[in-house]
Write a protein that holds these residues in place. Structure first.
Motif, mmCIF file in Angstrom:
data_model
loop_
_atom_site.group_PDB
_atom_site.id
_atom_site.type_symbol
_atom_site.label_atom_id
_atom_site.label_comp_id
_atom_site.label_asym_id
_atom_site.label_seq_id
_atom_site.Cartn_x
_atom_site.Cartn_y
_atom_site.Cartn_z
ATOM 1 N N LYS A 57 23.972 64.692 67.576
ATOM 2 C CA LYS A 57 24.003 66.151 67.584
ATOM 3 C C LYS A 57 23.987 66.720 66.172
ATOM 4 N N LEU A 58 24.628 65.993 65.258
ATOM 5 C CA LEU A 58 24.666 66.447 63.866
ATOM 6 C C LEU A 58 23.397 66.087 63.104
ATOM 7 N N ARG A 59 22.660 65.120 63.617
ATOM 8 C CA ARG A 59 21.483 64.620 62.907
ATOM 9 C C ARG A 59 20.297 64.514 63.859
ATOM 10 N N ARG A 60 19.786 65.645 64.247
ATOM 11 C CA ARG A 60 18.713 65.678 65.245
ATOM 12 C C ARG A 60 17.374 65.212 64.676
ATOM 13 N N ASN A 61 17.198 65.325 63.368
ATOM 14 C CA ASN A 61 15.915 64.968 62.767
ATOM 15 C C ASN A 61 15.954 63.669 61.972
ATOM 16 N N LEU A 62 17.118 63.070 61.877
ATOM 17 C CA LEU A 62 17.232 61.769 61.231
ATOM 18 C C LEU A 62 17.339 60.697 62.310
ATOM 19 N N SER A 63 16.647 59.608 62.119
ATOM 20 C CA SER A 63 16.626 58.549 63.129
ATOM 21 C C SER A 63 18.015 57.952 63.298
ATOM 22 N N VAL A 64 18.453 57.857 64.537
ATOM 23 C CA VAL A 64 19.793 57.355 64.839
ATOM 24 C C VAL A 64 19.712 56.355 65.984
ATOM 25 N N GLY A 65 20.344 55.197 65.814
ATOM 26 C CA GLY A 65 20.548 54.276 66.918
ATOM 27 C C GLY A 65 19.439 53.272 67.148
ATOM 28 N N PRO A 66 19.708 52.265 67.966
ATOM 29 C CA PRO A 66 18.745 51.206 68.251
ATOM 30 C C PRO A 66 17.448 51.698 68.871
ATOM 31 N N GLN A 103 15.388 62.117 53.152
ATOM 32 C CA GLN A 103 16.330 61.009 53.140
ATOM 33 C C GLN A 103 15.718 59.711 53.648
ATOM 34 N N SER A 104 14.856 59.787 54.617
ATOM 35 C CA SER A 104 14.276 58.562 55.176
ATOM 36 C C SER A 104 13.612 57.731 54.093
ATOM 37 N N ALA A 105 12.837 58.395 53.227
ATOM 38 C CA ALA A 105 12.137 57.673 52.166
ATOM 39 C C ALA A 105 13.085 57.261 51.054
ATOM 40 N N VAL A 106 13.960 58.182 50.621
ATOM 41 C CA VAL A 106 14.870 57.904 49.506
ATOM 42 C C VAL A 106 15.833 56.780 49.858
ATOM 43 N N LEU A 107 16.476 56.905 50.997
ATOM 44 C CA LEU A 107 17.446 55.893 51.401
ATOM 45 C C LEU A 107 16.762 54.566 51.683
ATOM 46 N N GLY A 108 15.581 54.614 52.272
ATOM 47 C CA GLY A 108 14.856 53.383 52.576
ATOM 48 C C GLY A 108 14.587 52.556 51.333
ATOM 49 N N ARG A 109 14.122 53.227 50.283
ATOM 50 C CA ARG A 109 13.840 52.502 49.039
ATOM 51 C C ARG A 109 15.115 51.901 48.446
ATOM 52 N N ALA A 110 16.190 52.673 48.472
ATOM 53 C CA ALA A 110 17.454 52.186 47.912
ATOM 54 C C ALA A 110 17.992 51.006 48.714
ATOM 55 N N LEU A 111 17.900 51.081 50.027
ATOM 56 C CA LEU A 111 18.379 49.985 50.873
ATOM 57 C C LEU A 111 17.553 48.719 50.662
ATOM 58 N N GLU A 135 30.200 56.309 45.060
ATOM 59 C CA GLU A 135 31.215 57.258 44.595
ATOM 60 C C GLU A 135 31.775 58.153 45.685
ATOM 61 N N PHE A 136 30.985 58.518 46.662
ATOM 62 C CA PHE A 136 31.445 59.245 47.851
ATOM 63 C C PHE A 136 30.335 59.228 48.884
ATOM 64 N N GLY A 137 30.653 59.664 50.091
ATOM 65 C CA GLY A 137 29.656 59.689 51.160
ATOM 66 C C GLY A 137 28.853 60.977 51.147
ATOM 67 N N ARG A 138 28.242 61.277 52.284
ATOM 68 C CA ARG A 138 27.422 62.483 52.390
ATOM 69 C C ARG A 138 27.822 63.248 53.650
ATOM 70 N N THR A 139 27.343 64.465 53.738
ATOM 71 C CA THR A 139 27.744 65.326 54.843
ATOM 72 C C THR A 139 27.370 64.714 56.188
ATOM 73 N N ALA A 140 28.202 64.987 57.175
ATOM 74 C CA ALA A 140 27.928 64.483 58.518
ATOM 75 C C ALA A 140 26.700 65.154 59.123
ATOM 76 N N ARG A 141 26.521 66.425 58.805
ATOM 77 C CA ARG A 141 25.379 67.172 59.347
ATOM 78 C C ARG A 141 24.213 67.121 58.374
ATOM 79 N N GLU A 142 23.010 66.924 58.896
ATOM 80 C CA GLU A 142 21.824 66.953 58.050
ATOM 81 C C GLU A 142 21.582 68.372 57.541
ATOM 82 N N ASN A 143 20.883 68.481 56.418
ATOM 83 C CA ASN A 143 20.542 69.799 55.900
ATOM 84 C C ASN A 143 19.129 70.197 56.313
ATOM 85 N N GLY A 144 18.636 71.268 55.756
ATOM 86 C CA GLY A 144 17.319 71.758 56.147
ATOM 87 C C GLY A 144 16.176 71.109 55.415
ATOM 88 N N SER A 145 16.461 70.140 54.567
ATOM 89 C CA SER A 145 15.418 69.492 53.764
ATOM 90 C C SER A 145 15.204 68.038 54.160
#
Length: 393
Positions: free
Chosen positions: A65-74, A263-271, A299-309
């Protein structure tokens, strides 16, 4: 017999092609073992890794619900771990480690740093390990260095800081060395013979010269690495080479985790880089992997809810990734706080349920036998250690 004035020789060492700042002859590399065979590697993930995406708590219905546009789950490609958590698809290379009991994580962790959400301040607090006392007192150094100061039998090379930037986590009074993948050391066969001859009767300089030649070969091999994960693999490969020798502590950092947008691209490269680094450590350490614990911290995590970008903003609670044969893998450590209304920190972030310093402290206790009092008062001042999470095998 060839004779040469050592001072003149040292003045001419620039001809060997080595950066003066990293020159083993100038720094007189020596080796001294820490007590025991256990090893600790700390990887700082600079930029605030989104733990909710890297290790997805898809079993909490609020995540979708907090991340409708980010891929979540199996059903969106994530790799199920235990029916509640799933590994990000780009961490698939690490799945065999989870299955072998060599990979684990702790969710909802953080330093005492709160609310201001500055990368620089957050990283300073993480590496200093002293709590939320900004600005960080530069005199106290980093927590890995303070650990070396309280351990008996440490001298000379007891730790390595690996990377191009200064690692605050290892600054302090205890001896440590550093290496950067850009450093170049080229020793021709003729130069090696000259070093051996000139320093044959001087143990101090002879040992330093031998260290120079050893690193020359290691750097040459590492320099052949290519591809988008080459830097991370180079750091890990050199760290492994030092840990296979006399060193028992290594620290390096992997940047690129700030995922405000795309985030999909940025986090993917870092992972990709993190997975490659861990696997290179495992490969390089060989049998010594079984006595190694790797802690990947941010250093810290990120917001639970996705932003508009298509990303997430600076948050609070995050995730700690653990790997190595010394880790009791295949487990999710820590208490899950939930993502529902009233469960988020400041109404926006994952609520921290444990100080990330406690996991580092329990690793030190188990690996090196450091007493609880020294952990809470000297290495991590102000830390309430709490109960043993059972993270070590």
């Amino acid at each position: 017999m060839l004779k040469m004035d050592r001072r003149l020789f040292l003045k001419g060492t620039a001809l060997l092609g080595c950066s003066a700042a990293a020159h083993p002859l100038m720094n007189s590399i020596t080796f001294a073992a820490l007590p025991g065979d256990n090893r600790l590697v700390v990887i700082i993930l600079r930029g605030a890794m989104d733990g909710l995406d890297a290790i997805q708590p898809y079993g909490d219905p609020m995540l979708r619900k907090l991340r409708r546009n980010l891929s979540v789950g199996p059903d969106n490609g994530a790799l199920d771990l235990d029916g509640f958590y799933a590994l990000h698809p780009r961490l698939e290379p690490l799945l065999p480690l989870w299955q072998k009991g060599e990979l684990a994580f702790a969710h909802a962790v953080s330093t005492p740093y709160r609310d201001k959400r500055s990368h620089f301040d957050g990283q300073d607090v993480l590496e200093a390990g002293t709590g939320n006392d900004l600005p960080v007192d530069r005199q106290v150094g980093g927590w890995l260095n303070r650990m070396l100061q309280v351990m008996p039998g440490t001298s000379a090379e007891t730790a390595y800081s690996v990377g191009v930037e200064q690692m605050k986590i290892l600054t302090g009074k205890a001896a440590h060395l550093s290496w950067a993948p850009q450093a170049s050391l080229t020793l021709s066969p003729q130069a090696q013979m000259l070093l051996e001859h000139v320093y044959h009767d001087d143990p101090l300089f002879r040992d330093a010269a031998q260290g120079a030649m050893q690193i020359s070969g290691e750097v040459s091999d590492i320099g052949k690495m290519r591809g988008p994960t080459a830097d991370a693999q180079a750091l890990a490969a050199f760290a492994a080479s030092r840990l296979n020798a006399e060193s028992r502590i290594a620290a390096f950092s992997i940047p690129g985790w700030d995922s405000h947008a795309s985030q999909s691209a940025v986090l993917g490269r870092a992972l990709d880089r993190l997975a490659a680094a861990i696997l290179k450590l495992r490969e390089g350490l060989g049998p010594n992997w079984q006595s190694t614990a790797v802690l990947a911290m941010t250093e810290f995590g990120r917001t639970a809810r996705e932003n508009g970008s298509g990303g997430t903003d600076h948050g609070t609670g995050g995730a700690l990734l653990m790997a190595g044969g010394a880790i009791r893998g295949g487990h999710a450590f820590g208490d899950w706080p939930g993502l529902g209304e009233g469960q988020l920190y400041a109404g926006r972030d994952l609520m921290p349920t444990r100080d990330i310093r406690a996991y580092a402290a329990w690793a030190m206790h188990g690996l090196f036998g450091i007493e609880r009092d020294k952990l809470e008062r000297t290495i991590f001042p102000g830390l309430e250690l709490g109960s043993d999470p059972g993270m070590l095998a």
